[in-house]
Design a protein around this motif. Structure first.
Motif, PDB file in Angstrom:
ATOM      1  N   PHE A 123      -6.875  74.435  74.217  1.00 58.43           N
ATOM      2  CA  PHE A 123      -6.669  72.990  74.150  1.00 58.43           C
ATOM      3  C   PHE A 123      -5.585  72.643  73.129  1.00 58.43           C
ATOM      4  N   VAL A 124      -5.661  73.268  71.971  1.00 55.54           N
ATOM      5  CA  VAL A 124      -4.653  73.026  70.927  1.00 55.54           C
ATOM      6  C   VAL A 124      -3.267  73.438  71.425  1.00 55.54           C
ATOM      7  N   LYS A 125      -3.160  74.606  72.064  1.00 58.38           N
ATOM      8  CA  LYS A 125      -1.878  75.065  72.582  1.00 58.38           C
ATOM      9  C   LYS A 125      -1.355  74.114  73.654  1.00 58.38           C
ATOM     10  N   GLY A 126      -2.259  73.578  74.470  1.00 53.45           N
ATOM     11  CA  GLY A 126      -1.841  72.645  75.502  1.00 53.45           C
ATOM     12  C   GLY A 126      -1.284  71.354  74.939  1.00 53.45           C
ATOM     13  N   VAL A 127      -1.809  70.930  73.787  1.00 54.54           N
ATOM     14  CA  VAL A 127      -1.365  69.673  73.187  1.00 54.54           C
ATOM     15  C   VAL A 127      -0.082  69.853  72.369  1.00 54.54           C
ATOM     16  N   VAL A 128      -0.046  70.877  71.511  1.00 53.39           N
ATOM     17  CA  VAL A 128       1.073  71.008  70.574  1.00 53.39           C
ATOM     18  C   VAL A 128       2.020  72.160  70.894  1.00 53.39           C
ATOM     19  N   GLY A 129       1.711  72.975  71.915  1.00 53.51           N
ATOM     20  CA  GLY A 129       2.629  74.027  72.334  1.00 53.51           C
ATOM     21  C   GLY A 129       2.476  75.354  71.619  1.00 53.51           C
TER      22      GLY A 129
ATOM     23  N   LEU B 175      -6.527  70.969  79.881  1.00 56.66           N
ATOM     24  CA  LEU B 175      -7.079  69.771  79.247  1.00 56.66           C
ATOM     25  C   LEU B 175      -6.156  69.267  78.139  1.00 56.66           C
ATOM     26  N   GLY B 176      -5.593  70.204  77.368  1.00 58.05           N
ATOM     27  CA  GLY B 176      -4.681  69.814  76.302  1.00 58.05           C
ATOM     28  C   GLY B 176      -3.431  69.138  76.834  1.00 58.05           C
ATOM     29  N   GLY B 177      -2.908  69.645  77.950  1.00 58.27           N
ATOM     30  CA  GLY B 177      -1.744  69.015  78.568  1.00 58.27           C
ATOM     31  C   GLY B 177      -2.048  67.604  79.030  1.00 58.27           C
ATOM     32  N   TRP B 178      -3.273  67.402  79.520  1.00 57.86           N
ATOM     33  CA  TRP B 178      -3.677  66.068  79.975  1.00 57.86           C
ATOM     34  C   TRP B 178      -3.782  65.110  78.786  1.00 57.86           C
ATOM     35  N   VAL B 179      -4.365  65.604  77.683  1.00 58.52           N
ATOM     36  CA  VAL B 179      -4.527  64.765  76.495  1.00 58.52           C
ATOM     37  C   VAL B 179      -3.176  64.465  75.847  1.00 58.52           C
ATOM     38  N   ARG B 180      -2.240  65.435  75.910  1.00 58.49           N
ATOM     39  CA  ARG B 180      -0.945  65.284  75.252  1.00 58.49           C
ATOM     40  C   ARG B 180      -0.219  64.025  75.710  1.00 58.49           C
ATOM     41  N   SER B 181      -0.395  63.661  76.967  1.00 56.37           N
ATOM     42  CA  SER B 181       0.295  62.483  77.490  1.00 56.37           C
ATOM     43  C   SER B 181      -0.408  61.186  77.132  1.00 56.37           C
TER      44      SER B 181
ATOM     45  N   GLU C 133       0.853  62.783  69.499  1.00 57.92           N
ATOM     46  CA  GLU C 133       0.941  64.174  69.047  1.00 57.92           C
ATOM     47  C   GLU C 133       1.037  64.249  67.536  1.00 57.92           C
ATOM     48  N   VAL C 134       1.641  63.252  66.900  1.00 57.88           N
ATOM     49  CA  VAL C 134       1.769  63.243  65.443  1.00 57.88           C
ATOM     50  C   VAL C 134       0.395  63.231  64.783  1.00 57.88           C
ATOM     51  N   ILE C 135      -0.481  62.355  65.274  1.00 58.47           N
ATOM     52  CA  ILE C 135      -1.833  62.264  64.719  1.00 58.47           C
ATOM     53  C   ILE C 135      -2.603  63.544  64.970  1.00 58.47           C
ATOM     54  N   PHE C 136      -2.486  64.082  66.180  1.00 57.58           N
ATOM     55  CA  PHE C 136      -3.214  65.300  66.502  1.00 57.58           C
ATOM     56  C   PHE C 136      -2.743  66.469  65.638  1.00 57.58           C
ATOM     57  N   ARG C 137      -1.428  66.604  65.474  1.00 58.71           N
ATOM     58  CA  ARG C 137      -0.902  67.705  64.673  1.00 58.71           C
ATOM     59  C   ARG C 137      -1.368  67.603  63.225  1.00 58.71           C
ATOM     60  N   ARG C 138      -1.467  66.375  62.706  1.00 61.49           N
ATOM     61  CA  ARG C 138      -1.931  66.209  61.331  1.00 61.49           C
ATOM     62  C   ARG C 138      -3.384  66.677  61.199  1.00 61.49           C
ATOM     63  N   CYS C 139      -4.217  66.278  62.144  1.00 64.33           N
ATOM     64  CA  CYS C 139      -5.615  66.712  62.130  1.00 64.33           C
ATOM     65  C   CYS C 139      -5.715  68.229  62.304  1.00 64.33           C
ATOM     66  N   PHE C 140      -4.871  68.771  63.175  1.00 70.32           N
ATOM     67  CA  PHE C 140      -4.856  70.205  63.435  1.00 70.32           C
ATOM     68  C   PHE C 140      -4.534  70.986  62.159  1.00 70.32           C
TER      69      PHE C 140
END
Length: 250
Positions: free
Chosen positions: A22-28, A216-222, A226-233
């Motif tokens: 999921f993380v890889k799908g969102v942030v690559g 799922l991560g790709g779906w959420v990414r759109s 991404e800035v907020i997610f990367r900070r939490c990550f």
């Protein structure tokens, strides 16, 4: 019937790789980082690295082949890739018998460093004249970290980001670096006797939740910033890395 330990291991691995994918799908990126950070809470680093092989290899080859200029990038980065292989084979000594504690500390430090770079948004620039000698050194350092921890983002990711590559070229370059690191790690673990039939079978099974997580991560990414997610990550990685270091030292 499967032994309770094997059943529990499959359950933990499935949840771990679902989250890592999921993380890889969102942030690559981040699949090996998240997977190793969580799996080493319940497994020795060498065992955790063995489970990582198949999901990491498949997802990174997918990322590598999706880019437009594989030949050009491979020619440019082959000295760095050579350094990764050499460093990985040398670094696996840290995860052999007697080195599990140091490997956990190394992984924790790698996670803290990676999170710190992400949270501070540090940016580097590599002059063209320095790339010829710096690439192999970065590759060797990345290989040593990979062999010791199973995580291959430091210092490869900051270095590749400093080369000034176009977006698609950068994604493909990351895919190449991660693929070479995974193959080198698999060879080293096989030679050490850690990557055996049971571990490989569990690694194959972990591919399914990893791919589901990526989708799922790709779906959420759109739909999520991404800035907020990367900070939490990165905050999560900082906490996890600190926990691993403190736990290993106590």
């Amino acid at each position: 019937m499967m032994p309770p330990f094997e059943t529990d291991l499959l359950f933990v691995a499935a949840l771990t790789f679902l989250l890592a994918g999921f993380v890889k799908g969102v942030v690559g990126l981040g699949l090996p980082t998240v997977a190793m950070g969580l799996l080493t809470l319940v497994l020795a680093p060498a065992q955790a690295a063995s489970l990582l092989i198949v999901p990491s290899l498949v997802t990174n080859v997918w990322q590598l082949l999706a880019g437009p200029r594989f030949g050009t990038i491979a020619i440019r980065l082959w000295p760095m890739m050579t350094g990764i292989v050499v460093g990985t084979l040398a670094g696996t000594g840290f995860v052999r018998a007697g080195g599990a504690g140091w490997a956990s500390i190394s992984l924790g430090i790698a996670l803290i460093t990676y999170a710190g770079l992400g949270l501070t948004a540090v940016r580097f620039s590599v002059p063209d004249a320095s790339e010829r000698w710096l690439g192999p050194l970065v590759g060797a350092a990345t290989g040593l970290v990979t062999g010791a921890t199973g995580v291959f983002v430091i210092p490869a990711v900051p270095y590749l980001g400093a080369l000034g590559l176009a977006k698609e070229d950068l994604i493909q370059a990351l895919g190449l670096s991660f693929t070479v690191s995974t193959l080198a790690l698999a060879a080293a673990l096989t030679e050490a006797g850690t990557l055996h039939g049971m571990a490989l079978g569990t690694s194959v099974a972990a591919l399914v939740p990893a791919l589901v997580g990526m989708i799922l991560g790709g779906w959420v990414r759109s739909r999520v910033s991404e800035v907020i997610f990367r900070r939490c990550f990165f905050l999560g990685l900082l906490t996890l890395g600190t926990h691993l270091v403190v736990r290993s030292l106590l």
